[in-house]
Design a protein around this motif. Structure first.
Motif, mmCIF file in Angstrom:
data_model
loop_
_atom_site.group_PDB
_atom_site.id
_atom_site.type_symbol
_atom_site.label_atom_id
_atom_site.label_comp_id
_atom_site.label_asym_id
_atom_site.label_seq_id
_atom_site.Cartn_x
_atom_site.Cartn_y
_atom_site.Cartn_z
ATOM 1 N N ASN A 92 3.487 -24.338 20.762
ATOM 2 C CA ASN A 92 4.640 -24.425 21.670
ATOM 3 C C ASN A 92 5.869 -24.983 20.962
ATOM 4 O OD1 ASN A 92 3.474 -23.539 24.282
ATOM 5 N ND2 ASN A 92 2.065 -25.214 23.857
ATOM 6 N N ASP A 93 5.959 -24.673 19.686
ATOM 7 C CA ASP A 93 7.052 -25.201 18.876
ATOM 8 C C ASP A 93 8.385 -24.559 19.255
ATOM 9 O OD1 ASP A 93 7.098 -26.895 16.150
ATOM 10 O OD2 ASP A 93 8.708 -25.396 16.133
ATOM 11 N N PRO A 94 9.482 -25.315 19.205
ATOM 12 C CA PRO A 94 10.795 -24.731 19.496
ATOM 13 C C PRO A 94 11.283 -23.763 18.425
ATOM 14 C CG PRO A 94 11.014 -27.029 18.844
ATOM 15 C CD PRO A 94 9.550 -26.773 19.028
ATOM 16 N N SER A 95 10.644 -23.762 17.261
ATOM 17 C CA SER A 95 10.978 -22.771 16.236
ATOM 18 C C SER A 95 10.197 -21.494 16.516
ATOM 19 C CB SER A 95 10.616 -23.299 14.842
ATOM 20 O OG SER A 95 10.554 -22.222 13.923
ATOM 21 N N VAL A 96 10.918 -20.400 16.741
ATOM 22 C CA VAL A 96 10.247 -19.131 17.042
ATOM 23 C C VAL A 96 9.383 -18.688 15.864
ATOM 24 C CG1 VAL A 96 10.615 -16.695 17.560
ATOM 25 C CG2 VAL A 96 12.041 -18.416 18.650
ATOM 26 N N ALA A 147 2.394 -18.839 25.116
ATOM 27 C CA ALA A 147 3.241 -19.346 24.033
ATOM 28 C C ALA A 147 4.088 -18.266 23.387
ATOM 29 C CB ALA A 147 2.360 -20.009 22.968
ATOM 30 N N ALA A 148 3.679 -17.010 23.482
ATOM 31 C CA ALA A 148 4.359 -15.930 22.761
ATOM 32 C C ALA A 148 5.791 -15.753 23.252
ATOM 33 C CB ALA A 148 3.579 -14.627 22.931
ATOM 34 N N ARG A 149 6.703 -15.538 22.304
ATOM 35 C CA ARG A 149 8.090 -15.234 22.631
ATOM 36 C C ARG A 149 8.514 -13.904 22.011
ATOM 37 N NH1 ARG A 149 6.751 -18.272 25.611
ATOM 38 N NH2 ARG A 149 7.581 -20.305 26.215
ATOM 39 N N ASP A 150 7.723 -13.376 21.090
ATOM 40 C CA ASP A 150 8.020 -12.079 20.484
ATOM 41 C C ASP A 150 7.323 -10.987 21.291
ATOM 42 O OD1 ASP A 150 9.599 -13.115 18.453
ATOM 43 O OD2 ASP A 150 7.869 -13.472 17.150
ATOM 44 N N LEU A 151 8.047 -9.891 21.525
ATOM 45 C CA LEU A 151 7.553 -8.846 22.420
ATOM 46 C C LEU A 151 6.224 -8.264 21.963
ATOM 47 C CD1 LEU A 151 8.064 -7.077 24.892
ATOM 48 C CD2 LEU A 151 9.360 -5.511 23.413
ATOM 49 N N ASP A 169 15.961 -19.222 27.910
ATOM 50 C CA ASP A 169 16.678 -20.120 27.014
ATOM 51 C C ASP A 169 16.898 -19.422 25.670
ATOM 52 O OD1 ASP A 169 14.318 -20.268 25.577
ATOM 53 O OD2 ASP A 169 13.828 -22.304 26.193
ATOM 54 N N LYS A 170 17.401 -20.158 24.698
ATOM 55 C CA LYS A 170 17.813 -19.525 23.444
ATOM 56 C C LYS A 170 16.656 -18.994 22.620
ATOM 57 C CE LYS A 170 18.045 -23.949 20.998
ATOM 58 N NZ LYS A 170 18.925 -24.893 20.268
ATOM 59 N N ILE A 171 15.421 -19.459 22.870
ATOM 60 C CA ILE A 171 14.293 -18.904 22.120
ATOM 61 C C ILE A 171 13.500 -17.908 22.961
ATOM 62 C CG2 ILE A 171 14.119 -20.988 20.720
ATOM 63 C CD1 ILE A 171 11.429 -21.540 22.173
ATOM 64 N N GLY A 172 13.991 -17.593 24.145
ATOM 65 C CA GLY A 172 13.339 -16.570 24.955
ATOM 66 C C GLY A 172 12.359 -17.103 25.974
#
Length: 392
Positions: A143-147, A183-187, A367-370
């Motif tokens: 759950n890191d703020p770095s994508v 946790a995923a932010r990438d499609l 938010d800015k990281i999706g």
């Protein structure tokens, strides 16, 4: 052979300064780092930055956390310069078979106030000499703020889940896929995790996970023959009144409710309102925020669009039939605490080709990281991957 993966610009800079003469020991790097941070596009500050780089790149390895910290709140251009300096320092240490300051770098990695790219570099340096780093640290970054770091952790969760026999350990595999999905932010990773969960019979709410708005009020068509509608401020642009009817392109029109069930929030206007050419439709939604906060309004549409949030125009994309993609256009805006209004104008032109008949859009708030920002009045279907408020 290079030790680290990085951009071509950083590679070139690292090579340039890897053979620079040694700097004086115990030198305070603050003046040099300030000159590097001042470098601008088109060569501004370049001469001073080159001189500063020659000294910084020869610093002792103990200075690595200080050097990498210079990436904080800097531009991508400066990040490349700093990365090159840090890599040159690390390369010298590795060439001498000397240890890197692993404990200090790990502290740097764990401090999420530092820049995502700087923390990623710290992780790569740690991994050079600590063969346990990948297995030990990656699970902590889910759950890191770095994508970039989060992506590594999601990949591991997906790999771990795939390695489990779902016949014998279905519950364990489902839990791992749920963790990855949340946790995923990438499609691409969201699609893999959701597909696997569906195969296991688990409930998956992709629109909520990604923050797509699914409930809209629609009003149209208005006239856009000859693209006249693009610059015409029809009634909704002067104030939304959901109770009123208006003279539309082909007669009286009123606001109608529409809810999309598409996993990625696509609203197909040709199905919702019929196929119209040379037409304008407005989509309106109210969004209740629990607090004032910056937000991304991420739009995808194959048609020309204008977007207003709380009456302020955030984006205008006068492009027709250039494809539709998730997060195709990202508008930066602000949510206020309480009710917010979102108004979207979607313009269809008169092209007759088969591929020009689509009239669609999708919009999500995040938010800015999706990470999804959800309206507090949004009913959320209960899934084990989506605990929280307003769950039913």
């Amino acid at each position: 052979m290079r030790l680290l993966s990085c951009s071509a610009a950083a590679v070139a800079l690292a090579w340039l300064f890897s053979s620079a003469p040694a700097a004086e020991p115990a030198h305070d790097l603050s003046p040099e780092l300030a000159k590097i941070r001042a470098v601008q596009p088109k060569g501004d500050g370049h001469r001073d930055a080159v001189a500063a780089m020659k000294k910084v790149s020869q610093a002792d390895a103990a200075a690595l956390p200080i050097v990498i910290a210079a990436m904080d709140d800097s531009s991508p251009l400066v990040e490349n310069w700093i990365r090159a300096a840090a890599e040159a320092i690390a390369q010298k240490q590795v060439d001498k078979n000397q240890p890197l300051p692993l404990a200090q770098l790990e502290l740097f990695l764990k401090d999420t106030r530092h820049s995502p790219r700087g923390r990623r570099l710290a992780f790569e340096l740690i991994s050079l000499q600590d063969k346990t780093a990948q297995e030990r640290l990656i699970p902590t970054l889910l759950n890191d703020p770095s994508v970039e770091l989060r992506r590594e952790a999601v990949k591991k969760a997906l790999d771990d889940a795939a390695s489990i026999s779902t016949k014998e350990n279905k519950e364990t595999a489902a839990k791992l896929y749920q963790n990855a999905f949340a946790a995923a932010r990438d499609l691409d990773q969201i699609k893999v995790a959701s597909a696997k969960l569906k195969e296991l019979g688990e409930a998956v709410d992709v629109p909520t996970q990604m923050g797509f708005i699914t409930g809209w009020k629609l009003l149209g068509p208005f006239d856009n023959v000859g693209e006249v509608g693009w610059d015409t401020a029809y009634a909704p642009e002067k104030g939304v009144d959901l109770t009123k009817s208006y003279a539309g392109q082909k007669g009286e029109i009123s606001w109608v409710d529409h809810t999309t069930t598409d996993d990625f929030g696509i609203v197909d206007l040709a199905k919702a309102l019929d196929k119209h050419k040379g037409a304008v439709t407005y989509a309106y939604a109210e969004f209740v925020a629990d607090k004032a906060q910056p937000a991304d309004f991420r739009l995808g549409s194959i048609n020309a669009t204008k977007l207003w949030v709380n009456g302020k125009e955030l984006a205008a994309n006068h492009v027709y039939h250039a494809g539709i993609e998730i997060d195709q256009y990202i508008a930066k805006g602000e949510l206020k605490a309480g009710k917010n209004t979102i108004l979207l104008k979607v313009c269809q032109n008169e092209q007759k080709e088969v591929w020009a008949q689509d009239w669609k859009f999708q919009l999500r708030v995040c938010d800015k990281i999706g990470s999804a920002i959800l309206s507090t009045d949004r009913p959320v279907t209960r899934t084990s991957a989506l605990p929280g408020k307003n769950v039913r």
